[in-house]
Design an enzyme around this catalytic site. Structure first.
Site, PDB file in Angstrom:
ATOM      1  N   LYS A 194     -13.018  -2.727   6.107  1.00 47.19           N
ATOM      2  CA  LYS A 194     -12.457  -3.845   7.113  1.00 47.19           C
ATOM      3  C   LYS A 194     -13.103  -3.869   8.119  1.00 47.19           C
ATOM      4  O   LYS A 194     -13.958  -4.853   8.671  1.00 47.19           O
ATOM      5  CB  LYS A 194     -10.999  -3.759   7.454  1.00 47.19           C
ATOM      6  N   TRP A 200       0.838  -1.282  -0.050  1.00 43.85           N
ATOM      7  CA  TRP A 200      -0.275  -0.105   0.126  1.00 43.85           C
ATOM      8  C   TRP A 200       0.762   1.250  -0.067  1.00 43.85           C
ATOM      9  O   TRP A 200       0.521   2.317  -0.587  1.00 43.85           O
ATOM     10  CB  TRP A 200      -1.047   0.007   1.125  1.00 43.85           C
ATOM     11  N   ASP A 257      -2.384   5.801   6.674  1.00 44.01           N
ATOM     12  CA  ASP A 257      -3.423   5.177   6.080  1.00 44.01           C
ATOM     13  C   ASP A 257      -3.971   4.125   7.012  1.00 44.01           C
ATOM     14  O   ASP A 257      -3.062   3.390   7.497  1.00 44.01           O
ATOM     15  CB  ASP A 257      -2.788   4.353   4.551  1.00 44.01           C
TER      16      ASP A 257
HETATM   17  C1  LIG Z   1      -3.982  -0.740   4.436  1.00 38.13           C
HETATM   18  C2  LIG Z   1      -4.777  -0.616   2.981  1.00 38.13           C
HETATM   19  N1  LIG Z   1      -4.681   0.607   2.388  1.00 38.13           N
HETATM   20  C3  LIG Z   1      -5.278   0.779   1.155  1.00 38.13           C
HETATM   21  C4  LIG Z   1      -5.979  -0.161   0.830  1.00 38.13           C
HETATM   22  C5  LIG Z   1      -6.711  -0.243  -0.451  1.00 38.13           C
HETATM   23  O1  LIG Z   1      -7.976   0.144  -0.239  1.00 38.13           O
HETATM   24  P1  LIG Z   1      -9.232   0.525  -1.556  1.00 38.13           P
HETATM   25  O2  LIG Z   1      -9.217  -0.708  -2.164  1.00 38.13           O
HETATM   26  O3  LIG Z   1     -10.466   0.633  -0.938  1.00 38.13           O
HETATM   27  O4  LIG Z   1      -8.671   1.433  -2.125  1.00 38.13           O
HETATM   28  C6  LIG Z   1      -6.147  -1.440   1.493  1.00 38.13           C
HETATM   29  C7  LIG Z   1      -6.976  -2.564   0.911  1.00 38.13           C
HETATM   30  O5  LIG Z   1      -6.841  -3.545   1.179  1.00 38.13           O
HETATM   31  C8  LIG Z   1      -5.410  -1.449   2.737  1.00 38.13           C
HETATM   32  O6  LIG Z   1      -5.371  -2.816   3.386  1.00 38.13           O
END
Ligand SMILES: Cc1ncc(COP(=O)(O)O)c(C=O)c1O
Length: 278
Positions: free
Chosen positions: A112, A18, A88
């Site tokens: 989540k 991420w 994040d």
């Molecule tokens: C820590 C983290 N950041 C970002 C995301 C991305 O989320 P999205 O698919 O809603 O953009 C995730 C998805 O699993 C995640 O676990």
């Protein structure tokens, strides 16, 4: 985030998938420094940085607080004197109480611990909200703040379900302090068992282990595949690890009860006794 906050440059700590994606997006928009990374050890720990590691001209330090795929979590925040801190929190939000005053911007996908995918939560310091003629209205956090999150039509049903989850957390669980205790209990059940097991191991540095995502491996790819298959037959779905880590990953978000983790540990014990000699 960079469209709203980046004026000179951003310092990002690379702790996995991420932040890699965040780095790639930041690079499209401005000067981006990767000030630390645990890539060389397949992201099995959280790099500890010093104030001197930060770039003189950076506006903020960007972290991913819980690394969903690798099972790591910040237990202490990085130093960031004179700079903003952006986190994040997609995969740890509402798993424990958070002192939001320690951060300048927090964002999280709802999917989540909050509610249905499609809802996104942002907590930003009010004085960081700014007019920006160059920015499309829908990409400026100020638009959302000024319009009570209803500048456009929000995902109403998703938000309604989030409301039900908030009520459940407060009325049935007893708030975030209680949720944290349950989550620590669940994580300890798994880590304690894995650490004394002769079959399974968890590659993450102990002090950086996530309470939400617990990766584990047997050290044998075929045996991992057998585990995933038999676990599925026994009712434990989605236990396969991310392809970049392999093995298994137990995601034990708020909605997973203690009994679910106990059942998984029982299954792991049975599998261990059936698949180890002696
Ligand atoms: C820590 C983290 N950041 C970002 C995301 C991305 O989320 P999205 O698919 O809603 O953009 C995730 C998805 O699993 C995640 O676990």
């Amino acid at each position: 985030v960079p469209m709203n906050l980046l004026k000179h440059s951003a310092d990002i700590i690379n702790t996995g998938q991420w932040t890699k994606k965040a780095i790639a997006e930041h690079k499209k928009l401005g000067d981006t420094h990767v000030v630390a990374s645990s890539a060389e050890d397949n992201f099995t720990y959280i790099p500890k940085i010093k104030q001197e590691d930060l770039s003189p001209d950076s506006d903020y330090v960007y972290i991913c607080e819980n690394n969903t795929i690798y099972g790591t979590k910040y237990k202490t925040l990085p130093p960031h004197d004179g700079k903003l801190l952006v986190a994040d929190m997609s995969s740890c939000i509402l798993s424990e109480p958070v002192d939001v005053s320690q951060y300048d911007l927090i964002f999280a996908g709802a999917q989540k611990n909050i509610g249905p995918a499609g809802v996104t939560l942002v907590i930003i310091r009010k004085d960081l909200l700014a007019e920006n003629e160059a920015l499309p209205s829908m990409l400026n956090y100020k638009t959302y703040a000024d319009n009570n999150s209803m500048y456009n039509t929000p995902p109403t049903y998703g938000i309604y379900v989030c409301g039900l989850v908030f009520e459940w957390l407060e009325d049935q669980i007893g708030g975030l302090e209680a949720m944290e205790k349950i989550n620590h209990q669940k994580a300890a059940l798994l880590y304690d068992y894995i650490d004394q097991s002769t079959l399974y191991s968890n590659p993450v540095a102990k002090e950086d282990r996530s309470y939400m995502n617990v990766p584990f491996v047997t050290g044998d790819k075929d045996l991992d595949a057998k585990f995933v298959k038999e676990a599925k037959e026994a009712g434990f779905v989605n236990i396969k690890g991310h392809r970049s880590v392999g093995g298994m990953r137990a995601s034990i978000y708020n909605a997973m009860p203690v009994e679910g983790v106990e059942a998984l540990v029982d299954f792991m014990k049975k599998f261990e006794s059936e698949n180890t000699k002696g």
